[in-house]
Design an enzyme around this catalytic site. Structure first.
Site, PDB file in Angstrom:
ATOM      1  N   PHE A  25      59.147  34.964  35.325  1.00 38.20           N
ATOM      2  CA  PHE A  25      60.444  35.591  35.626  1.00 38.20           C
ATOM      3  C   PHE A  25      60.339  36.228  37.021  1.00 38.20           C
ATOM      4  CE2 PHE A  25      64.284  37.884  34.857  1.00 38.20           C
ATOM      5  CZ  PHE A  25      64.850  37.382  33.702  1.00 38.20           C
ATOM      6  N   ALA A  59      57.516  39.191  31.606  1.00 34.46           N
ATOM      7  CA  ALA A  59      56.565  40.303  31.508  1.00 34.46           C
ATOM      8  C   ALA A  59      56.343  40.727  30.048  1.00 34.46           C
ATOM      9  CB  ALA A  59      57.065  41.477  32.338  1.00 34.46           C
ATOM     10  N   ILE A  85      62.961  43.658  37.226  1.00 29.62           N
ATOM     11  CA  ILE A  85      63.961  44.253  38.131  1.00 29.62           C
ATOM     12  C   ILE A  85      65.156  44.726  37.309  1.00 29.62           C
ATOM     13  CG2 ILE A  85      65.439  43.877  40.153  1.00 29.62           C
ATOM     14  CD1 ILE A  85      63.603  41.602  41.014  1.00 29.62           C
ATOM     15  N   THR A  89      72.125  45.690  32.256  1.00 30.01           N
ATOM     16  CA  THR A  89      72.000  46.201  30.882  1.00 30.01           C
ATOM     17  C   THR A  89      70.695  46.998  30.751  1.00 30.01           C
ATOM     18  OG1 THR A  89      70.693  44.348  30.038  1.00 30.01           O
ATOM     19  CG2 THR A  89      73.098  44.067  30.059  1.00 30.01           C
ATOM     20  N   HIS A  91      68.159  46.059  29.087  1.00 30.18           N
ATOM     21  CA  HIS A  91      67.037  45.151  28.793  1.00 30.18           C
ATOM     22  C   HIS A  91      65.828  45.500  29.661  1.00 30.18           C
ATOM     23  CE1 HIS A  91      65.320  41.556  27.088  1.00 30.18           C
ATOM     24  NE2 HIS A  91      65.100  41.018  28.276  1.00 30.18           N
TER      25      HIS A  91
HETATM   26  N1  INI Z   1      61.172  39.499  32.348  1.00 27.21           N
HETATM   27  C1  INI Z   1      60.600  39.796  33.519  1.00 27.21           C
HETATM   28  O1  INI Z   1      59.407  39.481  33.726  1.00 27.21           O
HETATM   29  N2  INI Z   1      61.300  40.455  34.473  1.00 27.21           N
HETATM   30  C2  INI Z   1      62.601  40.838  34.281  1.00 27.21           C
HETATM   31  O2  INI Z   1      63.189  41.426  35.220  1.00 27.21           O
HETATM   32  C3  INI Z   1      63.208  40.534  33.055  1.00 27.21           C
HETATM   33  N3  INI Z   1      64.582  40.918  32.824  1.00 27.21           N
HETATM   34  O3  INI Z   1      65.123  41.739  33.569  1.00 27.21           O
HETATM   35  O4  INI Z   1      65.198  40.476  31.867  1.00 27.21           O
HETATM   36  C4  INI Z   1      62.472  39.840  32.074  1.00 27.21           C
HETATM   37  N4  INI Z   1      63.012  39.508  30.892  1.00 27.21           N
HETATM   38  C5  INI Z   1      62.422  38.503  30.047  1.00 27.21           C
HETATM   39  C6  INI Z   1      61.388  39.062  29.098  1.00 27.21           C
HETATM   40  O5  INI Z   1      60.209  39.417  29.789  1.00 27.21           O
HETATM   41  C7  INI Z   1      60.996  38.013  28.032  1.00 27.21           C
HETATM   42  O6  INI Z   1      60.388  36.910  28.634  1.00 27.21           O
HETATM   43  C8  INI Z   1      62.229  37.522  27.235  1.00 27.21           C
HETATM   44  O7  INI Z   1      62.934  38.625  26.692  1.00 27.21           O
HETATM   45  C9  INI Z   1      61.778  36.569  26.092  1.00 27.21           C
HETATM   46  O8  INI Z   1      60.889  37.215  25.194  1.00 27.21           O
END
Ligand code: INI
Length: 157
Positions: A25, A59, A85, A89, A91
């Site tokens: 991501f 992450a 980042i 929302t 999240h």
């Molecule tokens: N994962 C990231 O590594 N960075 C982000 O900014 C991020 N945002 O903002 O949503 C993000 N989301 C995904 C998360 O890490 C999972 O891979 C996903 O929810 C599936 O389990």
């Protein structure tokens, strides 16, 4: 001069085997953190052929895969790199809090140092600043921290 015993780790990475655990991501940023970590390790004497890069989706997945990679590949250390980042929302808040807690927990449970190079930032600009521009490269800093930590742990026996 005092007679204190001082135990500290040097920054020599000869023979060090690490896993660089990277989340895709925001890969535009994370690619730079991986490169910074590898560059730091090799400049401190590690053999690039002894470093493994493992990719996970985001992450959030870092702590689980860190736990598995430590159990199966038995590296001296893990360097975790990712980029969270803030978005529109909450999240971001959940992902960033849990990944930081998870990294700490896995490191303490396994006794294996995990360098924390996971950025949790407000904007893409803040991420760019920490991925090889004006605030340095947090992947390289996390790699250097594990070199020193592995060596201080060696010194403690
Ligand atoms: N994962 C990231 O590594 N960075 C982000 O900014 C991020 N945002 O903002 O949503 C993000 N989301 C995904 C998360 O890490 C999972 O891979 C996903 O929810 C599936 O389990």
């Amino acid at each position: 001069m005092s007679n204190s015993t001082i135990i500290e780790g040097n920054l020599v990475a000869t023979g060090l085997q690490t896993v660089i655990l990277a989340s895709r991501f925001n890969s535009f940023i994370v690619d730079q953190l991986v490169a910074g970590a590898l560059d730091c390790l090799t400049r401190h004497g590690a053999d690039p052929a002894q470093q493994t890069v493992v990719w996970v989706p985001g992450a959030w997945e870092i702590p689980l895969v860190a736990q598995r990679v430590i159990a199966t590949r038995k590296p001296h250390a893990v360097v975790a790199v990712g980029c969270v980042i803030r978005g529109g929302t909450d999240h971001y808040a959940h992902v960033s809090a849990e990944v930081q807690k998870g990294i700490a927990q896995v490191s303490w449970q396994t006794g294996v140092p995990i360098g924390n190079g996971v950025l949790t930032v407000e904007s893409l600009e803040q991420a760019i600043e920490r991925a090889g521009s004006k605030m340095g490269n947090k992947g390289a800093e996390a790699a250097l921290a594990v070199v020193e930590t592995v060596n201080v742990l060696k010194g403690l026996g």
